[in-house]
Write an enzyme that holds these catalytic residues in place. Structure first.
Site, PDB file in Angstrom:
ATOM      1  N   THR A   1       0.826  -1.183  -0.130  1.00  0.00           N
ATOM      2  CA  THR A   1      -0.031  -0.105   0.345  1.00  0.00           C
ATOM      3  C   THR A   1       0.697   0.978  -0.427  1.00  0.00           C
ATOM      4  O   THR A   1       2.228   1.257   0.530  1.00  0.00           O
ATOM      5  CB  THR A   1      -0.593   0.068   1.406  1.00  0.00           C
ATOM      6  OG1 THR A   1      -0.021   0.436   2.501  1.00  0.00           O
ATOM      7  CG2 THR A   1      -1.991  -1.078   1.292  1.00  0.00           C
ATOM      8  N   ASP A   2       0.586   2.661  -0.939  1.00  0.00           N
ATOM      9  CA  ASP A   2       0.995   3.915  -0.053  1.00  0.00           C
ATOM     10  C   ASP A   2       0.340   3.820   1.249  1.00  0.00           C
ATOM     11  O   ASP A   2       0.042   3.110   1.990  1.00  0.00           O
ATOM     12  CB  ASP A   2       0.436   4.963  -1.104  1.00  0.00           C
ATOM     13  CG  ASP A   2       1.669   5.744  -1.171  1.00  0.00           C
ATOM     14  OD1 ASP A   2       2.247   5.947  -0.431  1.00  0.00           O
ATOM     15  OD2 ASP A   2       1.186   5.968  -2.508  1.00  0.00           O
ATOM     16  N   TRP A   3       1.519   4.648   1.505  1.00  0.00           N
ATOM     17  CA  TRP A   3       1.915   4.849   3.115  1.00  0.00           C
ATOM     18  C   TRP A   3      -0.078   5.959   3.803  1.00  0.00           C
ATOM     19  O   TRP A   3       0.251   6.690   3.788  1.00  0.00           O
ATOM     20  CB  TRP A   3       2.698   5.914   3.526  1.00  0.00           C
ATOM     21  CG  TRP A   3       4.007   5.710   3.798  1.00  0.00           C
ATOM     22  CD1 TRP A   3       4.808   5.507   4.534  1.00  0.00           C
ATOM     23  CD2 TRP A   3       4.398   4.573   2.793  1.00  0.00           C
ATOM     24  NE1 TRP A   3       5.759   5.115   4.435  1.00  0.00           N
ATOM     25  CE2 TRP A   3       5.720   3.973   3.886  1.00  0.00           C
ATOM     26  CE3 TRP A   3       4.170   3.330   1.761  1.00  0.00           C
ATOM     27  CZ2 TRP A   3       6.735   2.707   2.888  1.00  0.00           C
ATOM     28  CZ3 TRP A   3       5.500   2.989   0.895  1.00  0.00           C
ATOM     29  CH2 TRP A   3       6.207   2.182   2.383  1.00  0.00           C
TER      30      TRP A   3
END
Length: 772
Positions: free
Chosen positions: A273-275
């Site tokens: 995932t992106d952050w």
């Protein structure tokens, strides 16, 4: 913290109950069976627990082992099974780590490479691969395992704040440049995370915006670059984006992350995932999001609880764990690589200086103003001349050892810079930058956030007159910077009153003396060049050229190097000419996130949901098909010499085609030429753009009078369009036109060939849902 300690204790107790097994590339299945649910849950969640914030360390754990200060995140360590931490560093313009470490006199600077848009402007995949190799070496030698890049989102609008990280408005150029970068980085035994998957084309409300895209443009434009990169380079990881896509979050969309990415394209790596903070952990795991980053204890508990109550299938957990382990065994940390913390920054700086000119685009060169003779007395105008933008802000920035500005670069090349103007600008710069910092308030302490544009000083007419009388030429730099967290405004695209006054006054004063004016565009994305053209003899689009930027610009201006870049994006005459402008959140900035109430944000048009109503009308596909005038077309770029194309040919070869053309240097100087192959399809069931890029190639350096036969390959599948009614890629039978071009509106040679009818069925997925 107490919860984490309990989990670790449970892991240790469970570890004592079974025979000791240590991870190897050949026993992954056995290790998966040996792992407790606590260990599995821990491995699927990034290791940070609040230790990082946007890549900046706040409370690093001294016992973490592999943690590199300032890195974006880490994967978890399970010591009893021989599973080490691995380190994820931000990118994509270079390794993003802290340059200083506590109680350590050494520095850990990284090379500031040219931005992605400049690299795409080279149209030179071997060169981009070399840059990737250098970048990968720094990942390796600084003790990291993956760099979070390349950025591959399509330039749907000139206003996207992160366009500087991205490659192009065209998916084929994006895919091939990205594949070259990925292959270069991964040749060093480290990985990439191609991002942001998918349709993450604006920064405004990026965490909660729903991109509504119908299947055809989604497949043909916004996914195609990723598809090409996966097929040609197999990135170790792909990063799922923040946004919703046609309803669900991308991070929870099994149709995107499994059906298309793995089942259709054959992706073998992991998805991270992106952050983000905790979302729906159960849905993320089920969708095939293998690694949740940056990670927190709540997500670990979610997985443990889900496994016990059945809300998360054990087979999904085991599948994701297996993929993580397949990734881990490839990493330098698993292999015990003894990193030096001393990559060859000097050699990489030399490469940066060499690469940047190939991506600089010569937009205008009246009366062959360029190249210039060295030694000229030069009046240098524009605040950015004294404060060059090497790159953008946010995670795409790099802690560089230095930046060569225009002053230093020109002096290194033998130019004599006017001291009076230098003094004026240096004093003004100090004042103006302090004013900008004050406008940002407490956010000014964080270099991640974009800075406000600094207005040009109001210089009197006499200043311009005096400069024209006492110098041989003027160089005017117009600068723009943008970055993560916010999009650009209409004002940022346009040339503003203070800049136009500077351009006009400089041009008039110097032309009264019969002296030339050269404009440098130090920008990260398209700007309104219609307001620059009248006030320049030459315009060089230098983009944001990395830490050697001033030297690279000077090399081009003097002819030590030569511009061979071509635009990877159309420069429109006006933002109103760009179809996506209608549905882009106009003038919503990073600052509005802090100033506006929740109700005010929700009322802002296209903040919560952005309909991609323009469909395929993106970039040259729109401008060329609808015959809309542009300032500079896609693929445009002048040279210091001239080229002639002849003998075009397309021949069938296996399941594909080989296109070839002879390119001859008919000018007076050495140079390189990029041939852009656009294909016009026969009339069929689906309405199509006038033509589309399907291949490209760059010549070697050609001397005057020298020729080269250039070859390009493409497949029958590359000719296909996506038919939503059939959920299939369809290649029409019939006669296709191959256009060997110097830009989208400059076809130099053409021929025809026969295409073969074909249909490639796909899953009927990613249909538009109403609402989120």
């Amino acid at each position: 913290m107490k919860t984490i300690q309990l989990i670790m204790a449970a892991m240790m107790i469970a570890g004592g109950a079974s025979a000791q097994v240590k991870l190897t590339p050949k026993n992954i299945d056995r290790v998966v069976k040996e792992m407790t649910i606590e260990e599995k849950a821990t491995l699927l969640v990034g290791y940070s627990f609040g230790n990082t914030y946007f890549g900046l360390p706040t409370n690093p754990d001294p016992n973490a082992g592999a943690i590199v200060l300032g890195a974006a995140g880490n994967t978890a360590k399970i010591e009893r099974l021989g599973i080490p931490h691995t380190v994820l560093t931000d990118g994509p313009a270079g390794v993003h780590i802290s340059e200083k470490r506590p109680n350590d006199p050494n520095t850990y600077y990284c090379t500031g490479f040219p931005i992605g848009t400049l690299l795409a402007s080279t149209w030179n995949t071997p060169l981009v691969e070399r840059v990737g190799q250098a970048m990968g070496n720094e990942v390796l030698e600084y003790g990291c395992d993956v760099i979070l890049g390349p950025g591959m989102n399509l330039m749907r609008s000139p206003l996207c704040g992160r366009n500087f990280e991205y490659y192009s408005e065209d998916p084929f150029l994006t895919g091939y440049i990205a594949a070259a970068m990925i292959n270069g980085v991964q040749s060093q035994g480290v990985g990439v995370s191609a991002k942001h998957f998918a349709a993450n084309n604006q920064e405004s409300n990026r965490m909660y915006n729903n991109s509504v895209v119908s299947p055809r443009p989604l497949r043909e434009l916004y996914l195609k670059g990723f598809e090409i990169a996966v097929r040609k380079s197999q990135p170790w990881t792909i990063m799922s984006s923040y946004n919703y896509l046609n309803g669900p979050w991308t991070q929870e969309n099994k149709e995107l992350l499994t059906t298309i990415l793995r089942d259709e394209w054959g992706f073998k790596g992991i998805v991270m995932t992106d952050w983000t903070d905790t979302r729906h952990t159960d849905r993320q795991v089920a969708a095939g999001n293998d690694l949740l980053t940056p990670g927190n204890a709540e997500q670990i508990q979610d997985i443990i609880k889900g496994a016990k109550d059945g809300s998360i299938k054990m087979e999904d957990i085991n599948r994701n764990v297996r993929r993580i382990l397949e990734y881990v065994v490839k990493t330098p940390h698993f292999k015990g690589y003894k990193y030096s913390n001393k990559p060859d920054i000097q050699a990489h700086a030399k490469l940066t200086r060499e690469a940047a000119p190939e991506g600089m685009v010569l937009l205008q060169n009246e009366n062959k103003t360029l190249p210039l003779e060295s030694g000229k007395k030069t009046a240098l105008f524009g605040i950015t001349s004294y404060n060059l933008y090497a790159g953008g802000t946010g995670s795409g920035d790099v802690n560089k050892p230095y930046v060569i500005d225009m002053v230093k670069g020109l002096e290194n090349a033998g130019f004599v810079i006017n001291d009076t103007l230098r003094g004026v600008y240096q004093k003004y710069k100090e004042f103006a930058l302090l004013e900008a910092e004050a406008e940002m308030g407490y956010l000014s302490t964080n270099s991640f956030f974009p800075r406000p544009r600094v207005k040009e000083p109001q210089l009197g007419k006499n200043t311009y007159m005096f400069a024209a009388q006492n110098n041989d030429l003027a160089i005017v730099t117009v600068g723009r910077s943008s970055g993560e967290f916010g999009d650009r405004t209409f004002e940022d695209f346009d040339i503003n009153e203070d800049e136009e006054a500077m351009l006009k006054n400089t041009y008039e004063a110097f032309h009264q003396q019969g002296k030339p004016v050269v404009v440098i565009l130090n920008v990260g994305g398209a700007v309104n060049t219609e307001d620059v053209k009248p006030y320049a003899d030459a315009i060089l689009l230098a983009w944001q050229p990395g830490m050697e930027g001033g030297n690279s610009v000077a090399d081009v201006l003097t002819g030590k190097a030569y511009p061979s870049g071509k635009l990877p994006v159309t420069f429109p005459c006006s933002l109103d000419d760009v179809p996506s402008t209608k549905n882009f959140p106009k003038d919503y900035t990073f600052w509005d996130d802090f100033k506006l109430s929740k109700e005010e944000k929700e009322a802002w048009p296209f903040i919560n949901e952005t309909p991609y109503e323009e469909g395929l009308d993106v970039g040259y596909r729109y401008f060329q098909t609808k015959n809309v005038a542009v300032s500079y077309p896609f693929g445009f770029g002048l040279s210091y010499t001239d080229f002639e194309y002849s003998a075009p040919k397309v021949a069938k070869k296996g399941n594909g085609y080989v296109a070839s053309v002879t390119v001859k240097n008919v000018g007076q100087r050495v140079g390189k030429e990029t041939v852009e192959l656009f294909i016009a399809a026969p009339k069929g069931k689906l309405e199509k753009p006038a033509f589309e890029l399907r291949a490209f190639a760059k010549t070697r350096e050609l001397k005057p009078g020298e020729s080269q036969r250039v070859e390009m390959t493409f497949s029958n599948y590359d000719l296909a369009s996506f038919d939503e009614a059939q959920s299939a890629w369809v290649t029409d039978d019939g006669t296709y036109e191959a256009r060997f071009s110097a830009s989208a509106d400059d076809c130099r040679a053409k021929t025809t060939f026969k295409g073969k009818a074909a249909t490639v069925k796909c899953h009927d997925v990613l249909r538009v849902e109403s609402g989120k």
